[in-house]
Write a protein that holds these residues in place. Structure first.
Motif, PDB file in Angstrom:
ATOM      1  N   ILE A 253       0.867  -1.185   0.000  1.00 19.60           N
ATOM      2  CA  ILE A 253       0.000   0.000   0.000  1.00 19.60           C
ATOM      3  C   ILE A 253       0.899   1.230   0.000  1.00 19.60           C
ATOM      4  N   PRO A 254       0.909   2.034  -1.053  1.00 22.42           N
ATOM      5  CA  PRO A 254       1.860   3.153  -1.148  1.00 22.42           C
ATOM      6  C   PRO A 254       1.797   4.111   0.035  1.00 22.42           C
ATOM      7  N   GLU A 255       0.595   4.383   0.538  1.00 24.00           N
ATOM      8  CA  GLU A 255       0.451   5.328   1.657  1.00 24.00           C
ATOM      9  C   GLU A 255       1.049   4.796   2.952  1.00 24.00           C
ATOM     10  N   TRP A 256       1.293   3.506   3.009  1.00 30.38           N
ATOM     11  CA  TRP A 256       1.878   2.893   4.208  1.00 30.38           C
ATOM     12  C   TRP A 256       3.404   2.822   4.142  1.00 30.38           C
ATOM     13  N   ARG A 257       3.993   3.351   3.096  1.00 32.25           N
ATOM     14  CA  ARG A 257       5.453   3.307   2.951  1.00 32.25           C
ATOM     15  C   ARG A 257       6.002   4.691   3.295  1.00 32.25           C
ATOM     16  N   GLY A 321     -19.824 -18.736   7.996  1.00 34.33           N
ATOM     17  CA  GLY A 321     -20.526 -17.562   7.507  1.00 34.33           C
ATOM     18  C   GLY A 321     -19.691 -16.301   7.543  1.00 34.33           C
ATOM     19  N   HIS A 322     -18.637 -16.302   8.362  1.00 33.05           N
ATOM     20  CA  HIS A 322     -17.808 -15.095   8.455  1.00 33.05           C
ATOM     21  C   HIS A 322     -16.377 -15.476   8.815  1.00 33.05           C
ATOM     22  N   ALA A 323     -15.466 -14.560   8.574  1.00 36.53           N
ATOM     23  CA  ALA A 323     -14.050 -14.725   8.920  1.00 36.53           C
ATOM     24  C   ALA A 323     -13.520 -13.375   9.370  1.00 36.53           C
ATOM     25  N   ARG A 324     -12.606 -13.402  10.324  1.00 32.97           N
ATOM     26  CA  ARG A 324     -12.078 -12.163  10.899  1.00 32.97           C
ATOM     27  C   ARG A 324     -10.576 -12.290  11.122  1.00 32.97           C
ATOM     28  N   ALA A 325      -9.875 -11.201  10.850  1.00 26.92           N
ATOM     29  CA  ALA A 325      -8.446 -11.116  11.170  1.00 26.92           C
ATOM     30  C   ALA A 325      -8.201  -9.814  11.920  1.00 26.92           C
ATOM     31  N   THR A 326      -7.504  -9.911  13.034  1.00 28.39           N
ATOM     32  CA  THR A 326      -7.085  -8.720  13.766  1.00 28.39           C
ATOM     33  C   THR A 326      -5.664  -8.382  13.330  1.00 28.39           C
ATOM     34  N   CYS A 327      -5.491  -7.171  12.821  1.00 24.09           N
ATOM     35  CA  CYS A 327      -4.235  -6.783  12.178  1.00 24.09           C
ATOM     36  C   CYS A 327      -3.660  -5.539  12.836  1.00 24.09           C
ATOM     37  N   GLN A 328      -2.396  -5.292  12.552  1.00 19.01           N
ATOM     38  CA  GLN A 328      -1.726  -4.125  13.140  1.00 19.01           C
ATOM     39  C   GLN A 328      -0.680  -3.585  12.180  1.00 19.01           C
ATOM     40  N   LEU A 329      -0.625  -2.264  12.104  1.00 20.26           N
ATOM     41  CA  LEU A 329       0.465  -1.592  11.416  1.00 20.26           C
ATOM     42  C   LEU A 329       1.289  -0.852  12.442  1.00 20.26           C
ATOM     43  N   ARG A 330       2.572  -1.212  12.548  1.00 19.42           N
ATOM     44  CA  ARG A 330       3.542  -0.416  13.300  1.00 19.42           C
ATOM     45  C   ARG A 330       4.157   0.569  12.318  1.00 19.42           C
ATOM     46  N   TYR A 331       4.132   1.861  12.660  1.00 20.82           N
ATOM     47  CA  TYR A 331       4.556   2.848  11.674  1.00 20.82           C
ATOM     48  C   TYR A 331       5.429   3.929  12.304  1.00 20.82           C
ATOM     49  N   VAL A 332       6.291   4.494  11.464  1.00 19.37           N
ATOM     50  CA  VAL A 332       7.211   5.535  11.910  1.00 19.37           C
ATOM     51  C   VAL A 332       6.715   6.897  11.456  1.00 19.37           C
ATOM     52  N   VAL A 333       7.367   7.945  11.993  1.00 26.38           N
ATOM     53  CA  VAL A 333       7.147   9.296  11.509  1.00 26.38           C
ATOM     54  C   VAL A 333       7.360   9.302   9.995  1.00 26.38           C
ATOM     55  N   GLY A 334       6.507  10.041   9.289  1.00 24.38           N
ATOM     56  CA  GLY A 334       6.561  10.027   7.837  1.00 24.38           C
ATOM     57  C   GLY A 334       5.418   9.249   7.227  1.00 24.38           C
ATOM     58  N   THR A 335       4.527   8.755   8.081  1.00 23.37           N
ATOM     59  CA  THR A 335       3.299   8.087   7.671  1.00 23.37           C
ATOM     60  C   THR A 335       2.136   8.914   8.207  1.00 23.37           C
ATOM     61  N   ASP A 336       1.155   9.213   7.379  1.00 26.20           N
ATOM     62  CA  ASP A 336       0.005   9.998   7.817  1.00 26.20           C
ATOM     63  C   ASP A 336      -0.933   9.108   8.629  1.00 26.20           C
ATOM     64  N   PRO A 337      -0.984   9.300   9.958  1.00 29.76           N
ATOM     65  CA  PRO A 337      -1.805   8.388  10.774  1.00 29.76           C
ATOM     66  C   PRO A 337      -3.289   8.470  10.453  1.00 29.76           C
ATOM     67  N   ASP A 338      -3.746   9.636  10.002  1.00 31.51           N
ATOM     68  CA  ASP A 338      -5.169   9.789   9.702  1.00 31.51           C
ATOM     69  C   ASP A 338      -5.575   9.092   8.402  1.00 31.51           C
ATOM     70  N   ASP A 339      -4.586   8.680   7.607  1.00 35.05           N
ATOM     71  CA  ASP A 339      -4.897   8.057   6.325  1.00 35.05           C
ATOM     72  C   ASP A 339      -4.597   6.561   6.305  1.00 35.05           C
ATOM     73  N   ILE A 340      -4.181   5.998   7.442  1.00 32.63           N
ATOM     74  CA  ILE A 340      -3.816   4.577   7.445  1.00 32.63           C
ATOM     75  C   ILE A 340      -5.019   3.699   7.134  1.00 32.63           C
ATOM     76  N   VAL A 341      -6.092   3.855   7.878  1.00 38.92           N
ATOM     77  CA  VAL A 341      -7.287   3.035   7.646  1.00 38.92           C
ATOM     78  C   VAL A 341      -7.992   3.434   6.351  1.00 38.92           C
ATOM     79  N   PRO A 342      -8.191   4.736   6.072  1.00 37.27           N
ATOM     80  CA  PRO A 342      -8.801   5.085   4.777  1.00 37.27           C
ATOM     81  C   PRO A 342      -8.020   4.553   3.573  1.00 37.27           C
ATOM     82  N   ALA A 343      -6.680   4.602   3.643  1.00 37.83           N
ATOM     83  CA  ALA A 343      -5.874   4.086   2.534  1.00 37.83           C
ATOM     84  C   ALA A 343      -6.102   2.590   2.344  1.00 37.83           C
TER      85      ALA A 343
END
Length: 461
Positions: A253-257, A321-343
């Motif tokens: 995901i480009p926004e996550w780099r 009927g359903h499947a779920r994954a709990t995920c995490q992004l560890r991120y450094v300065v230089g990543t827009d935190p407000d755009d992580i989930v929208p991206a």
């Protein structure tokens, strides 16, 4: 004898006579589990029964505050103001611990009994974080014993909910800016890079947790009667996850780099020793063009923390009927935190995964922070630690993990200096948690030297 030498002598005597181990034993004995309701009554006891007497003996004026978040752990502030015009140091610690995990510690050990074996002191919270803030508080007291004063102003903040995501801490810092107003944060949490040499880090990676959910229908349906006729949520989820990274975990995901792995940050990271993890690392995992240090301290990483579909412990011949994954992004300065989930939502939608819901967690997230590694406070602390310990500290632009440094770096607008007193093999958050006595002795002397150098005017103006 200089003030510095007198304070160092006091700290050495305190540690060598068993004072540190005795006081740590009393702190470890408090079952202050913030992740378990049974720990609730003990959170206040840690402050009133242990922190308050210690701080009063050191001449600090203290207050205990209700958490702004209803039901969350209390907070303690204390201050010793010797001269309103003098430099003020804020330090921080947390007295809460993760779940005890009784029954999982090896024979002869118990989570809330400090046990000494050779150079190790075992007990829940010994490393995270009771032993670490005990070191810093007793470094203060050594300086007071040496000259009858600190020689600067000091403020202390102890929270009792860090292991539950520090609920209310950011709001508390915003509401109490005047009370916490200082010139610098000097605190301790997390591990050193190696047990023998001090480490300085000036921020932390952020952490965002979210669920990916594919919810297609109520209940499960017979895999023979309906196989090939109804969509399998687990397969959809697996393919969606496979678009987030490639087969070696490189983020797609480009926004996550991030754009913050500058030549100077790479230079700082290039001199670090190999990561001492206590486990076998996978050289072919993560961003291929980066060194291991760059991957964990200068880049983002995506992880699937848990996955579930159906009943794994008792599978039946049915399509869930359903499947779920709990995920995490560890991120450094230089990543827009407000755009992580929208991206992520845009990314999945563009690839035809409209059935995959992205559900952001409502707590337990920390923003990424980082102080310039060439900041005067970084250089001062490094020089002081090297003078005391004989080792130039390892310098990290940020910790690989997450902690609430944004409360200090952003809300209080302070330069943030973290000097961790643990090490990678301490079993933090696991059974058999411990600290190393030689490391803690060196840490106590190192912090005593830092505070003594502030007292005699060597710190940045």
């Amino acid at each position: 004898m200089s003030i510095r030498d007198a304070a160092l002598s006091h700290s050495a005597t305190y540690f060598d006579a068993g004072g540190f181990a005795r006081e740590l034993a009393a702190l470890v004995a408090v079952p202050s589990e913030s992740q378990d309701p049974r720990g609730g009554p003990h959170l206040m006891d840690y402050l009133t029964g242990h922190m308050v007497p210690m701080l009063e003996e050191m001449g600090f004026v203290w207050r205990i505050h209700d958490n702004p978040v209803t039901g969350a752990g209390p907070l303690l502030t204390a201050e010793r103001i010797e001269d309103p015009s003098a430099l003020t140091v804020l330090t921080y610690g947390h007295g809460d611990v993760v779940r005890a995990q009784e029954g999982q510690w090896r024979a002869g050990l118990a989570p809330f009994t400090l046990t000494e074996e050779g150079d190790r002191l075992y007990g829940r919270g010994a490393a995270d974080n009771k032993g670490q803030h005990l070191v810093n508080l007793r470094a203060f007291s050594a300086l007071i014993a040496a000259q009858g004063k600190l020689g600067f102003n000091a403020k202390i903040l102890i929270e009792m909910g860090e292991e539950a995501g520090s609920p209310g801490l950011k709001q508390f810092c915003a509401e109490q800016r005047d009370l916490l107003k200082s010139d610098v944060l000097i605190a301790s949490d997390g591990p050193r890079l190696s047990p023998e040499r001090p480490t300085i880090f000036t921020g932390s990676r952020g952490g965002v947790t979210f669920d990916l959910l594919v919810d297609l229908r109520d209940g499960a349906h017979h895999s023979g009667n309906f196989g090939g006729l109804i969509a399998d949520p687990s397969i959809i989820l697996a393919h969606a996850l496979a678009t987030i990274t490639d087969a070696r975990g490189q983020i797609l995901i480009p926004e996550w780099r991030p754009d913050s792995l500058t030549p100077r940050i790479r230079e700082v990271l290039s001199v670090l020793p190999p990561v001492e993890a206590g486990i076998t690392l996978d050289p072919d995992w993560g961003e291929e063009s980066l060194t291991p240090a760059e991957r964990v301290f200068g880049w983002n990483s995506f992880a699937v923390l848990a996955m579930k579909s159906g009943v794994p412990e008792a599978p039946v011949n049915a399509i869930a009927g359903h499947a779920r994954a709990t995920c995490q992004l560890r991120y450094v300065v230089g990543t827009d935190p407000d755009d992580i989930v929208p991206a992520l939502r845009r990314h999945l939608a563009a690839r035809g995964f409209g059935a995959v819901q992205v559900i952001a967690a409502d707590r337990g997230t920390f923003p990424a922070t980082r102080l310039d590694p060439d900041h005067p406070w970084v250089r001062f602390t490094a020089r002081s630690l090297e003078q005391t310990t004989g080792f130039a500290p390892h310098l990290l632009p940020n910790l690989g993990g997450s902690l609430p440094n944004d409360c200090f770096a952003e809300v209080l607008a302070l330069p943030t200096i973290w000097v961790p007193h643990s090490y990678a093999g301490c079993n933090q958050h696991a059974p058999n948690e411990h600290v190393l006595k030689p490391l803690m002795r060196q840490a106590l002397l190192g912090m005593t030297g830092v505070f003594a150098d502030i007292a005699v005017g060597k710190a940045p103006a």
